[in-house]
Design an enzyme around this catalytic site. Structure first.
Site, short mmCIF file in Angstrom:
data_model
loop_
_atom_site.label_atom_id
_atom_site.label_comp_id
_atom_site.label_asym_id
_atom_site.label_seq_id
_atom_site.Cartn_x
_atom_site.Cartn_y
_atom_site.Cartn_z
CD GLU A 196 28.46 43.34 19.28
OE1 GLU A 196 27.62 44.05 19.41
OE2 GLU A 196 28.46 42.22 20.00
CG MET A 226 30.71 45.04 10.86
SD MET A 226 32.00 46.38 10.02
CE MET A 226 33.39 46.21 11.17
#
Length: 350
Positions: A104, A10
Site C-alpha cells: 500500500e 495491491m
C-alpha cells in the site's frame, strides 16, 4: 485548492505475487501461509474468499471450508522486492508517493496536471503490464477517504470520493470499517448504545471524549470526514517486526534461538534497505497455553545489524524465560527508527 490524495492498494498481494510467477495458479483457491496444523493464512485469493476463507484463519478451518485450497509458504523476500519495484515505477508517474506498507502507498496528486481517470489508468496499466499484478485505487480529500475508497470496488477497481460527499460516503460503512475503530473500540461504543456511524456522529465530540478519552476526538473527526496525521506515524514511533508460529511446541532454547536469529536477519535487511537504524528492541512470545509476553528495551546506540538485533533480543528472552514452558510463537522487532546514511553502516563496521 482542494486536496486530492490517492491510495494504491495491491490486490491480495502475496497471492498475486505467487500467481504472477506461476500463472497456472490463477483463478484457483489459493492461500499463502502455513499449511501445517497450526498454520495461519496471511492472505488468500478471491476465489478462496468465496468459500469464506479470510486472513488470520487457521489452516484447519480453511481446509474445512475449502478442501481443494492450495497452500504456498510465505516468501517475504520475493514480495518485498516486487513491492519495491512496483512503487519505484509508480513514483515515475506520481512523484510524491509515500509507502505505508508492503502492498500500500499514498500519493498527493493535488498538483499533478493530469485528469484523475487517466492517472488511475496509467498506474493500473504499468502494474499489470510489467508485474502482472492488479491494484485498487481510492481517491479522496484526505488519506482516510482515499483508504476507505479502496474497499468499494475490489479487486482491480477504483473509486473517487468528492469532498462534498465525504460524510454520506462514511455513513455507508459499518463502524468496524472506519479508521481507528477496532474490535475493542466497537465493543466499548456498543456499551453506550452506539452501533452506526450516524449514531456515533450524533453522540458528539464531548461524549466521545468521555467514552474513549483522547481517542474520542480523533474518531469524531474521522466520521466528519476529517483526517489529521497522527503523531504516531512519525518515523520515531514506527517499527519493524517479524514473528513465526512454530509447526510444533518448542522448549529447546537453541531451536528458539535459531528462529530468533532468522527473524533478526530479515529485520536487519529491511532496516538497511530503508536506511534506518533502531533505538528500541522488542521481543514477544506465546506459550502452548496461549499465554503471551512482550518486552522492550531502549538502547543507547541505534543498531541495524542482524547480530546486534539477535543478541539484544536473546538477552531479553533469557532474562524473562527459563525455557521450561514450551512456546508456539516467537517474534522479534525494532522501534524508535531513525534515518541514517551508508556512512553510519560503514562506521559501525557492519
Amino acid at each position: 485548492m482542494k486536496h486530492r490524495i490517492m491510495c494504491i492498494d495491491m490486490d491480495a498481494f502475496y497471492v498475486s505475487c505467487e500467481q504472477a510467477f506461476k500463472p497456472y495458479l490463477k483463478k484457483k483457491p489459493l492461500a499463502v501461509g502455513g499449511a501445517y496444523e497450526r498454520g495461519v493464512v496471511c492472505t488468500c485469493s478471491y476465489e478462496a474468499r468465496k468459500y469464506g476463507v479470510s486472513s488470520g484463519m487457521s489452516s484447519i478451518a480453511v481446509k474445512n471450508l475449502c478442501p481443494d485450497i492450495i497452500f504456498l509458504p510465505v516468501d517475504i523476500n520475493k514480495y518485498e522486492k516486487i513491492s519495491s519495484n512496483i512503487f519505484n515505477l509508480i513514483s515515475k508517474i506520481v512523484p510524491k508517493i509515500t509507502i505505508s506498507s508492503i502492498d500500500e502507498a499514498y500519493a498527493d496528486i493535488t498538483n499533478i496536471n493530469m485528469e484523475t481517470e487517466l492517472l488511475i489508468k496509467k498506474i493500473k496499466y504499468v502494474t499489470k503490464k510489467y508485474f502482472d499484478i492488479t491494484c485498487t485505487i481510492g481517491i479522496g480529500p484526505n488519506k482516510l477517504m482515499a483508504k476507505m475508497a479502496t474497499s468499494v470496488n475490489k479487486p482491480d477497481g477504483c473509486y473517487i470520493v468528492d469532498e462534498n460527499s465525504a460524510v454520506s460516503f462514511i455513513d455507508s460503512f459499518p463502524l468496524s470499517k472506519v479508521w481507528g475503530i477496532g474490535a475493542s473500540t466497537e465493543a466499548k461504543l456498543a456499551e453506550y448504545g452506539i452501533f452506526t456511524v450516524q449514531e456515533l456522529r450524533l453522540a458528539g465530540k464531548e461524549k466521545l471524549e468521555i467514552y474513549l478519552g483522547n481517542h474520542g476526538q480523533k474518531i469524531y473527526n474521522a466520521v466528519q470526514g476529517i483526517y489529521e496525521e497522527d503523531t504516531e506515524t512519525k518515523l520515531e514511533n514506527k517499527s519493524i517486526s517479524k514473528a513465526t508460529t512454530f509447526p510444533y511446541d518448542i522448549s529447546s532454547k537453541q531451536e528458539i534461538y535459531d528462529y530468533m536469529k532468522s527473524l533478526s536477519e530479515k529485520i536487519s535487511e529491511k532496516l538497511i534497505y530503508k536506511k534506518y537504524a533502531a533505538k528500541v528492541i522488542t521481543i514477544n512470545w506465546k506459550t502452548f497455553r496461549f499465554e503471551s509476553k512482550s518486552l522492550r528495551k531502549t538502547l543507547y546506540i541505534p543498531i541495524f545489524s542482524g547480530d546486534d538485533i539477535f543478541n539484544y533480543a536473546k538477552s531479553l528472552f533469557d532474562e524473562h524465560n527459563a525455557g521450561i514452558v514450551p512456546l508456539r510463537l516467537v517474534g522479534v522487532g525494532v522501534a524508535g527508527l531513525i534515518e541514517v546514511d551508508e556512512k553510519y553502516y560503514n562506521k559501525q563496521q557492519y
